[in-house]
Structures are given as structure tokens and as C-alpha cells.
Design a protein around this motif. Sequence first.
Motif, PDB file in Angstrom:
ATOM      1  N   ASN A 153     -10.087   7.127   7.333  1.00  0.00           N
ATOM      2  CA  ASN A 153     -10.950   5.964   7.157  1.00  0.00           C
ATOM      3  C   ASN A 153     -10.380   5.019   6.097  1.00  0.00           C
ATOM      4  N   GLU A 154      -9.891   5.573   4.999  1.00  0.00           N
ATOM      5  CA  GLU A 154      -9.301   4.745   3.947  1.00  0.00           C
ATOM      6  C   GLU A 154      -8.048   4.015   4.454  1.00  0.00           C
ATOM      7  N   LEU A 155      -7.229   4.693   5.240  1.00  0.00           N
ATOM      8  CA  LEU A 155      -6.052   4.037   5.825  1.00  0.00           C
ATOM      9  C   LEU A 155      -6.480   2.861   6.692  1.00  0.00           C
ATOM     10  N   ARG A 156      -7.472   3.095   7.516  1.00  0.00           N
ATOM     11  CA  ARG A 156      -7.928   2.059   8.440  1.00  0.00           C
ATOM     12  C   ARG A 156      -8.448   0.834   7.685  1.00  0.00           C
ATOM     13  N   HIS A 157      -9.163   1.057   6.613  1.00  0.00           N
ATOM     14  CA  HIS A 157      -9.802  -0.059   5.913  1.00  0.00           C
ATOM     15  C   HIS A 157      -8.964  -0.647   4.789  1.00  0.00           C
ATOM     16  N   ASN A 158      -7.933   0.060   4.320  1.00  0.00           N
ATOM     17  CA  ASN A 158      -7.134  -0.436   3.203  1.00  0.00           C
ATOM     18  C   ASN A 158      -5.678  -0.722   3.546  1.00  0.00           C
ATOM     19  N   ILE A 169       0.851  -1.187   0.000  1.00  0.00           N
ATOM     20  CA  ILE A 169       0.000   0.000   0.000  1.00  0.00           C
ATOM     21  C   ILE A 169       0.890   1.241   0.000  1.00  0.00           C
ATOM     22  N   ASN A 170       0.637   2.161  -0.902  1.00  0.00           N
ATOM     23  CA  ASN A 170       1.385   3.418  -0.965  1.00  0.00           C
ATOM     24  C   ASN A 170       0.703   4.421  -0.028  1.00  0.00           C
ATOM     25  N   ILE A 171       1.231   4.519   1.179  1.00  0.00           N
ATOM     26  CA  ILE A 171       0.627   5.354   2.219  1.00  0.00           C
ATOM     27  C   ILE A 171       0.646   6.825   1.819  1.00  0.00           C
ATOM     28  N   ASP A 172       1.761   7.292   1.271  1.00  0.00           N
ATOM     29  CA  ASP A 172       1.849   8.699   0.871  1.00  0.00           C
ATOM     30  C   ASP A 172       0.788   9.041  -0.176  1.00  0.00           C
ATOM     31  N   ALA A 173       0.587   8.150  -1.134  1.00  0.00           N
ATOM     32  CA  ALA A 173      -0.437   8.397  -2.164  1.00  0.00           C
ATOM     33  C   ALA A 173      -1.823   8.459  -1.531  1.00  0.00           C
ATOM     34  N   MET A 174      -2.081   7.591  -0.555  1.00  0.00           N
ATOM     35  CA  MET A 174      -3.385   7.614   0.120  1.00  0.00           C
ATOM     36  C   MET A 174      -3.583   8.908   0.903  1.00  0.00           C
ATOM     37  N   LEU A 175      -2.525   9.369   1.556  1.00  0.00           N
ATOM     38  CA  LEU A 175      -2.632  10.577   2.374  1.00  0.00           C
ATOM     39  C   LEU A 175      -2.943  11.815   1.535  1.00  0.00           C
ATOM     40  N   PRO A 185     -13.746  -1.965  21.351  1.00  0.00           N
ATOM     41  CA  PRO A 185     -12.916  -0.830  21.803  1.00  0.00           C
ATOM     42  C   PRO A 185     -11.417  -1.139  21.771  1.00  0.00           C
ATOM     43  N   LEU A 186     -11.034  -2.360  22.117  1.00  0.00           N
ATOM     44  CA  LEU A 186      -9.619  -2.733  22.086  1.00  0.00           C
ATOM     45  C   LEU A 186      -9.081  -2.757  20.660  1.00  0.00           C
ATOM     46  N   ILE A 187      -9.853  -3.321  19.753  1.00  0.00           N
ATOM     47  CA  ILE A 187      -9.427  -3.397  18.359  1.00  0.00           C
ATOM     48  C   ILE A 187      -9.342  -2.004  17.749  1.00  0.00           C
ATOM     49  N   THR A 188     -10.339  -1.177  18.009  1.00  0.00           N
ATOM     50  CA  THR A 188     -10.331   0.154  17.408  1.00  0.00           C
ATOM     51  C   THR A 188      -9.218   1.023  17.950  1.00  0.00           C
ATOM     52  N   GLU A 189      -8.888   0.881  19.221  1.00  0.00           N
ATOM     53  CA  GLU A 189      -7.764   1.643  19.768  1.00  0.00           C
ATOM     54  C   GLU A 189      -6.449   1.175  19.160  1.00  0.00           C
ATOM     55  N   GLU A 190      -6.310  -0.123  18.973  1.00  0.00           N
ATOM     56  CA  GLU A 190      -5.092  -0.626  18.336  1.00  0.00           C
ATOM     57  C   GLU A 190      -5.016  -0.142  16.884  1.00  0.00           C
ATOM     58  N   ALA A 191      -6.149  -0.146  16.189  1.00  0.00           N
ATOM     59  CA  ALA A 191      -6.189   0.351  14.812  1.00  0.00           C
ATOM     60  C   ALA A 191      -5.803   1.825  14.762  1.00  0.00           C
ATOM     61  N   ARG A 192      -6.293   2.587  15.725  1.00  0.00           N
ATOM     62  CA  ARG A 192      -5.962   4.013  15.790  1.00  0.00           C
ATOM     63  C   ARG A 192      -4.452   4.199  15.959  1.00  0.00           C
ATOM     64  N   GLU A 193      -3.833   3.401  16.819  1.00  0.00           N
ATOM     65  CA  GLU A 193      -2.385   3.483  17.036  1.00  0.00           C
ATOM     66  C   GLU A 193      -1.614   3.078  15.773  1.00  0.00           C
ATOM     67  N   MET A 194      -2.128   2.074  15.065  1.00  0.00           N
ATOM     68  CA  MET A 194      -1.465   1.640  13.833  1.00  0.00           C
ATOM     69  C   MET A 194      -1.540   2.732  12.766  1.00  0.00           C
ATOM     70  N   VAL A 195      -2.680   3.407  12.668  1.00  0.00           N
ATOM     71  CA  VAL A 195      -2.813   4.508  11.711  1.00  0.00           C
ATOM     72  C   VAL A 195      -1.866   5.641  12.094  1.00  0.00           C
ATOM     73  N   ASP A 196      -1.733   5.918  13.393  1.00  0.00           N
ATOM     74  CA  ASP A 196      -0.772   6.932  13.848  1.00  0.00           C
ATOM     75  C   ASP A 196       0.645   6.588  13.390  1.00  0.00           C
ATOM     76  N   ARG A 197       1.019   5.312  13.493  1.00  0.00           N
ATOM     77  CA  ARG A 197       2.364   4.904  13.062  1.00  0.00           C
ATOM     78  C   ARG A 197       2.528   5.071  11.551  1.00  0.00           C
ATOM     79  N   LEU A 198       1.469   4.771  10.795  1.00  0.00           N
ATOM     80  CA  LEU A 198       1.530   4.977   9.338  1.00  0.00           C
ATOM     81  C   LEU A 198       1.736   6.452   9.020  1.00  0.00           C
ATOM     82  N   ILE A 199       1.047   7.314   9.747  1.00  0.00           N
ATOM     83  CA  ILE A 199       1.189   8.759   9.549  1.00  0.00           C
ATOM     84  C   ILE A 199       2.605   9.194   9.905  1.00  0.00           C
TER      85      ILE A 199
END
Length: 97
Positions: free
Chosen positions: A29-34, A12-18, A51-65
Motif C-alpha cells: 500500500n505504501e509503495l502504491r501511494h508513495n 523514493i528509496n524502494i528498498d528502504a520502503m520494502l 479497474p484499469l488504473i488499479t491494474e496498471e498500478a499493480r503492474e508498476m508495483v510489481d516492476r518496483l519489486i
Amino acid sequence: MFESGLKYIDGINIDAMLFSNPKKAVVINELRHNAINYDEAIAKAKQYDYPLITEEAREMVDRLIDDSSLTKYEKYIFKLHNKKWNFYKKSSINSRG
């Protein structure tokens, strides 16, 4: 110990998605789902694990950013959108199809 099963999706090309949409919440939302397997993990989870899964997903998106080529200010703005996003309700997840 709780195992969410979340993982990053390769290729996945994160920069292109951003930069793909001027609406930051849409991009988050696209980062989270793709870029991570969020939908798959939620589909397998029990209601009380959301809640546990969504918080972990939020942290993973933060790392992608953090790992992107955005400026420091742009990263800050994207992270604000990621923190305020409320995505705990399965009803809204199921309506995605």
C-alpha cells in the motif's frame, strides 16, 4: 486509447520502503501511494476507469519489486500480496483523506 496518467515518483528509496514494515500488505500500500502517483490518477479518473488504473498500478508495483534488492523468494511473497490486494472501490480511496 486509455491514459491513466500513472508515473513513478523520483527520489523514493524502494528498498528502504520494502523493509520498513513487517506487514507486506502495508508495504504494498505504501509503495502504491508513495512511489507512484496513484492517488492523483484516481482523483482525476472516472468511475469506470478505476479497474484499469488499479491494474496498471499493480503492474508498476510489481516492476518496483522486481527492481529491488530482495531475494527471489521475498519478491515472490511481495508479489503475492500485490496480486491479492483489492483496491477498486473509490469509497475506500476517498476515506484516505
